[in-house]
Scaffold this active site. Structure first.
Site, PDB file in Angstrom:
ATOM      1  N   SER A 105       0.801  -1.235   0.000  1.00 14.48           N
ATOM      2  CA  SER A 105       0.000   0.000   0.000  1.00 14.48           C
ATOM      3  C   SER A 105       0.829   1.279   0.000  1.00 14.48           C
ATOM      4  O   SER A 105       0.295   2.357  -0.262  1.00 14.48           O
ATOM      5  CB  SER A 105      -0.952   0.009   1.203  1.00 14.48           C
ATOM      6  OG  SER A 105      -0.216   0.144   2.406  1.00 14.48           O
ATOM      7  N   LYS A 146       0.987   4.452   6.792  1.00 13.00           N
ATOM      8  CA  LYS A 146       0.326   5.396   5.872  1.00 13.00           C
ATOM      9  C   LYS A 146       1.028   6.749   5.937  1.00 13.00           C
ATOM     10  O   LYS A 146       1.895   6.984   6.773  1.00 13.00           O
ATOM     11  CB  LYS A 146      -1.154   5.566   6.236  1.00 13.00           C
ATOM     12  CG  LYS A 146      -1.956   4.265   6.250  1.00 13.00           C
ATOM     13  CD  LYS A 146      -1.998   3.576   4.900  1.00 13.00           C
ATOM     14  CE  LYS A 146      -2.653   2.198   4.993  1.00 13.00           C
ATOM     15  NZ  LYS A 146      -2.569   1.452   3.716  1.00 13.00           N
TER      16      LYS A 146
END
Length: 256
Positions: A105, A146
């Site tokens: 990701s 993230k």
């Protein structure tokens, strides 16, 4: 011959008998003294032996001193190692942790299996920081990595048709250099065209003490766009900021 005998007799008559007797006695006494006097043999062997003993004593003392010094050096060396180990344990327990990236990701910035040094010491989240999040509603609190896009109070809007992210009414700058796409100064894999659970063009306000996060691999990331699983991340769920990559070695260095 008669003349020589006559001369000897004349000489003998000229010597006083008593004086001659004393002369002979004195001569014998001197010979006795010479015979009785001890023979003194001068030798330096005892001096050499004494020097050898002194040298042995000095060698023993020097050896003992060297052994004591060596023992002290070993002890100090072991003490230094022990202190270093204690410091490292304390640092990695309370200040710095090692986290492993799971998944894709955050490509192209991070890769699966990459190991990061993470700290929350005196940390206040800021734009574009790469953070470790304990996502309470995602995989039972599994840590995810993230990038912070919105701070508390920011208004976030994403045009999923154009793939443009807006913050407080201003589009984040998109540019391409070579084969790499950049948004707001950091590399992303693709434009943001996957809305997941967000509504395209709708403006969302980041709550107080919360943050809006996205993965750099925009169309293959579970992040704040998935409101039911991640959504706006409360500060208490941010475990820290990734500051350094230690593995693999081709990505060794500070995080951008």
């Amino acid at each position: 011959m008669a003349d020589k005998e006559k001369d000897r007799q004349d000489t003998m008559e000229a010597i006083d008998p008593d004086e001659y007797k004393k002369f002979l006695e004195g001569k014998n006494d001197k010979e006795d003294e010479l015979e009785e006097a001890p023979i003194i043999v001068k030798s330096t062997r005892h001096i050499e032996l004494q020097k050898e003993r002194e040298l042995k004593e000095e060698t023993k003392k020097e050896t003992a001193a060297n052994a004591h010094t060596a023992a002290n050096e070993v002890f100090e060396w072991l003490e230094s190692i022990l202190m270093a180990v204690v410091v490292i344990v304390l640092v990695f327990t309370f200040i710095i942790r090692v986290n492993t990236v799971d998944g894709t990701s955050m490509e192209p910035t991070l890769s699966g299996g990459q190991k990061l040094l993470v700290t929350d010491l005196f940390y206040t989240p800021d734009y574009n920081d790469i953070v470790i999040i304990q996502a309470a509603r995602l995989d039972g609190g599994k840590p995810i990595v993230k990038r912070i896009i919105g701070l508390p109070g920011d208004k976030i809007k994403i045009d999923f048709t154009e793939g443009i992210v807006y913050r407080n009414g201003k589009a984040l700058e998109i540019k391409s250099e070579g084969h790499v796409l950049y948004e707001d100064g950091h590399a992303i894999n693709t434009l943001t065209t996957n809305n997941i659970e967000m509504i395209s063009g709708e403006e969302y306000t980041v709550p107080e003490e919360s943050y809006f996060v996205l993965g750099d691999n925009r169309n293959n990331s579970t992040d704040s766009r998935k409101i039911s699983a991640v959504g706006f991340v409360n500060k208490d769920y941010i475990a820290g900021r990734a500051i350094f990559s230690i593995f693999p070695f081709n990505k060794f260095g500070f995080m951008n």
